[in-house]
Design a protein around this motif. Structure first.
Motif, PDB file in Angstrom:
ATOM      1  N   SER A 110       0.847  -1.197   0.000  1.00  0.00           N
ATOM      2  CA  SER A 110       0.000   0.000   0.000  1.00  0.00           C
ATOM      3  C   SER A 110       0.883   1.249   0.000  1.00  0.00           C
ATOM      4  CB  SER A 110      -0.892   0.002   1.249  1.00  0.00           C
ATOM      5  OG  SER A 110      -0.093   0.164   2.412  1.00  0.00           O
ATOM      6  N   GLU A 111       0.261   2.392  -0.182  1.00  0.00           N
ATOM      7  CA  GLU A 111       1.032   3.636  -0.154  1.00  0.00           C
ATOM      8  C   GLU A 111       1.604   3.889   1.241  1.00  0.00           C
ATOM      9  OE1 GLU A 111      -0.382   7.040  -2.259  1.00  0.00           O
ATOM     10  OE2 GLU A 111      -1.468   5.800  -3.684  1.00  0.00           O
ATOM     11  N   ARG A 112       0.885   3.496   2.276  1.00  0.00           N
ATOM     12  CA  ARG A 112       1.403   3.609   3.651  1.00  0.00           C
ATOM     13  C   ARG A 112       2.605   2.685   3.823  1.00  0.00           C
ATOM     14  NH1 ARG A 112      -0.168   1.169   8.947  1.00  0.00           N
ATOM     15  NH2 ARG A 112       0.592   2.647  10.509  1.00  0.00           N
ATOM     16  N   GLY A 113       2.501   1.478   3.302  1.00  0.00           N
ATOM     17  CA  GLY A 113       3.625   0.542   3.350  1.00  0.00           C
ATOM     18  C   GLY A 113       4.837   1.078   2.607  1.00  0.00           C
ATOM     19  N   PHE A 114       4.584   1.757   1.492  1.00  0.00           N
ATOM     20  CA  PHE A 114       5.678   2.370   0.736  1.00  0.00           C
ATOM     21  C   PHE A 114       6.393   3.430   1.567  1.00  0.00           C
ATOM     22  CE2 PHE A 114       6.798   6.168  -1.767  1.00  0.00           C
ATOM     23  CZ  PHE A 114       7.940   5.670  -2.374  1.00  0.00           C
ATOM     24  N   ASP A 134      20.375   5.353  -4.816  1.00  0.00           N
ATOM     25  CA  ASP A 134      19.600   4.125  -4.627  1.00  0.00           C
ATOM     26  C   ASP A 134      18.258   4.409  -3.955  1.00  0.00           C
ATOM     27  OD1 ASP A 134      19.938   4.073  -1.873  1.00  0.00           O
ATOM     28  OD2 ASP A 134      20.826   2.099  -1.806  1.00  0.00           O
ATOM     29  N   VAL A 135      18.193   5.384  -3.050  1.00  0.00           N
ATOM     30  CA  VAL A 135      16.908   5.781  -2.468  1.00  0.00           C
ATOM     31  C   VAL A 135      16.020   6.373  -3.559  1.00  0.00           C
ATOM     32  CG1 VAL A 135      15.752   7.352  -0.857  1.00  0.00           C
ATOM     33  CG2 VAL A 135      17.815   6.140  -0.151  1.00  0.00           C
ATOM     34  N   LEU A 136      16.586   7.205  -4.400  1.00  0.00           N
ATOM     35  CA  LEU A 136      15.838   7.798  -5.500  1.00  0.00           C
ATOM     36  C   LEU A 136      15.333   6.724  -6.468  1.00  0.00           C
ATOM     37  CD1 LEU A 136      14.910  10.435  -6.859  1.00  0.00           C
ATOM     38  CD2 LEU A 136      17.056  10.387  -8.140  1.00  0.00           C
ATOM     39  N   ALA A 137      16.176   5.740  -6.786  1.00  0.00           N
ATOM     40  CA  ALA A 137      15.776   4.679  -7.713  1.00  0.00           C
ATOM     41  C   ALA A 137      14.625   3.848  -7.154  1.00  0.00           C
ATOM     42  CB  ALA A 137      16.973   3.784  -8.029  1.00  0.00           C
ATOM     43  N   VAL A 138      14.683   3.507  -5.875  1.00  0.00           N
ATOM     44  CA  VAL A 138      13.596   2.744  -5.246  1.00  0.00           C
ATOM     45  C   VAL A 138      12.309   3.574  -5.246  1.00  0.00           C
ATOM     46  CG1 VAL A 138      12.791   1.741  -3.071  1.00  0.00           C
ATOM     47  CG2 VAL A 138      15.098   1.269  -3.875  1.00  0.00           C
ATOM     48  N   ALA A 139      12.412   4.833  -4.916  1.00  0.00           N
ATOM     49  CA  ALA A 139      11.228   5.695  -4.891  1.00  0.00           C
ATOM     50  C   ALA A 139      10.603   5.821  -6.275  1.00  0.00           C
ATOM     51  CB  ALA A 139      11.599   7.074  -4.346  1.00  0.00           C
ATOM     52  N   VAL A 140      11.412   6.031  -7.301  1.00  0.00           N
ATOM     53  CA  VAL A 140      10.892   6.160  -8.667  1.00  0.00           C
ATOM     54  C   VAL A 140      10.248   4.848  -9.119  1.00  0.00           C
ATOM     55  CG1 VAL A 140      11.585   6.450 -11.083  1.00  0.00           C
ATOM     56  CG2 VAL A 140      12.411   8.038  -9.353  1.00  0.00           C
ATOM     57  N   ALA A 141      10.882   3.716  -8.818  1.00  0.00           N
ATOM     58  CA  ALA A 141      10.320   2.420  -9.217  1.00  0.00           C
ATOM     59  C   ALA A 141       8.942   2.191  -8.597  1.00  0.00           C
ATOM     60  CB  ALA A 141      11.272   1.291  -8.821  1.00  0.00           C
ATOM     61  N   PHE A 142       8.802   2.507  -7.326  1.00  0.00           N
ATOM     62  CA  PHE A 142       7.502   2.324  -6.683  1.00  0.00           C
ATOM     63  C   PHE A 142       6.472   3.334  -7.187  1.00  0.00           C
ATOM     64  CE2 PHE A 142       9.642  -0.370  -3.579  1.00  0.00           C
ATOM     65  CZ  PHE A 142       8.698  -1.380  -3.456  1.00  0.00           C
ATOM     66  N   MET A 143       6.877   4.542  -7.460  1.00  0.00           N
ATOM     67  CA  MET A 143       5.937   5.539  -7.998  1.00  0.00           C
ATOM     68  C   MET A 143       5.399   5.082  -9.361  1.00  0.00           C
ATOM     69  SD  MET A 143       6.047   8.648  -6.193  1.00  0.00           S
ATOM     70  CE  MET A 143       6.990   9.173  -4.782  1.00  0.00           C
ATOM     71  N   LEU A 144       6.285   4.554 -10.206  1.00  0.00           N
ATOM     72  CA  LEU A 144       5.837   4.028 -11.493  1.00  0.00           C
ATOM     73  C   LEU A 144       4.900   2.845 -11.311  1.00  0.00           C
ATOM     74  CD1 LEU A 144       9.144   4.277 -13.563  1.00  0.00           C
ATOM     75  CD2 LEU A 144       7.113   5.732 -13.740  1.00  0.00           C
ATOM     76  N   SER A 145       5.205   1.994 -10.347  1.00  0.00           N
ATOM     77  CA  SER A 145       4.340   0.848 -10.057  1.00  0.00           C
ATOM     78  C   SER A 145       2.962   1.301  -9.596  1.00  0.00           C
ATOM     79  CB  SER A 145       4.983  -0.038  -8.989  1.00  0.00           C
ATOM     80  OG  SER A 145       4.111  -1.073  -8.617  1.00  0.00           O
ATOM     81  N   PHE A 146       2.922   2.303  -8.714  1.00  0.00           N
ATOM     82  CA  PHE A 146       1.637   2.819  -8.247  1.00  0.00           C
ATOM     83  C   PHE A 146       0.856   3.459  -9.387  1.00  0.00           C
ATOM     84  CE2 PHE A 146       3.601   3.125  -3.845  1.00  0.00           C
ATOM     85  CZ  PHE A 146       2.948   1.987  -3.388  1.00  0.00           C
TER      86      PHE A 146
END
Length: 160
Positions: free
Chosen positions: A19-23, A57-69
């Motif tokens: 979920s977005e909270r989990g993210f 790496d923090v930026l890459a994880v954040a972008v990957a999840f944003m695209l997934s959402f």
């Protein structure tokens, strides 16, 4: 003029296990771990490691999840009426029709792997094909294929 009867009006929404909270919790943990690593690297006077590796790496994880959402907000709608089968992709901003075909000539085809799991579901008409319900699991896809075939069969036998 009355609206045509719909024999199927299905919404297929991609499942997202986080979920977005989990993210937010996950990205916070990753950020804290990177801050801890940054402190270690700073004490070792390896400052050039900080930006290229830890921040990116923090930026890459954040972008990957944003695209997934974002892709998780796309709704696939399958509608079967006596006159046509229609598939649309709906996002919060727009709706795009990706398939329209006469109900009388539309076929449902499935592909199965060696374990008899439904790996693909397609609508076909005169050499054209489009994938349907790719977001579903193999079992759900099999059940959806049966429901879709039944809806098309009922729509074909519709009489005004």
């Amino acid at each position: 003029m009355p609206a045509a009867a719909l024999y199927m009006d299905a919404e297929i929404r991609p499942n997202r296990s986080l979920s977005e909270r989990g993210f937010i919790i996950l990205i916070s943990v990753i950020t804290l771990a990177n801050c801890g690593s940054a402190l270690i690297f700073m004490r070792m006077q390896a400052v050039f490691v900080l930006l290229p590796f830890l921040a990116i790496d923090v930026l890459a994880v954040a972008v990957a999840f944003m695209l997934s959402f974002r892709s998780g907000r796309v709704i696939e709608r399958v509608q079967v009426s006596p006159s046509e089968v229609k598939i649309t992709y709906e996002t919060p901003k727009a709706t795009k029709v990706v398939w329209e075909s006469p109900t009388a000539f539309t076929r449902v085809t499935t592909e199965h792997d060696s374990d008899r799991r439904c790996t693909a579901l397609r609508l076909a008409l005169s050499g054209r094909e489009t994938a349907v319900a790719a977001a579903l699991s193999p079992g759900e896809r099999e059940a959806f294929a049966k429901a879709l075939e039944e809806a098309i069969w009922k729509a074909r036998s519709h009489r005004d």
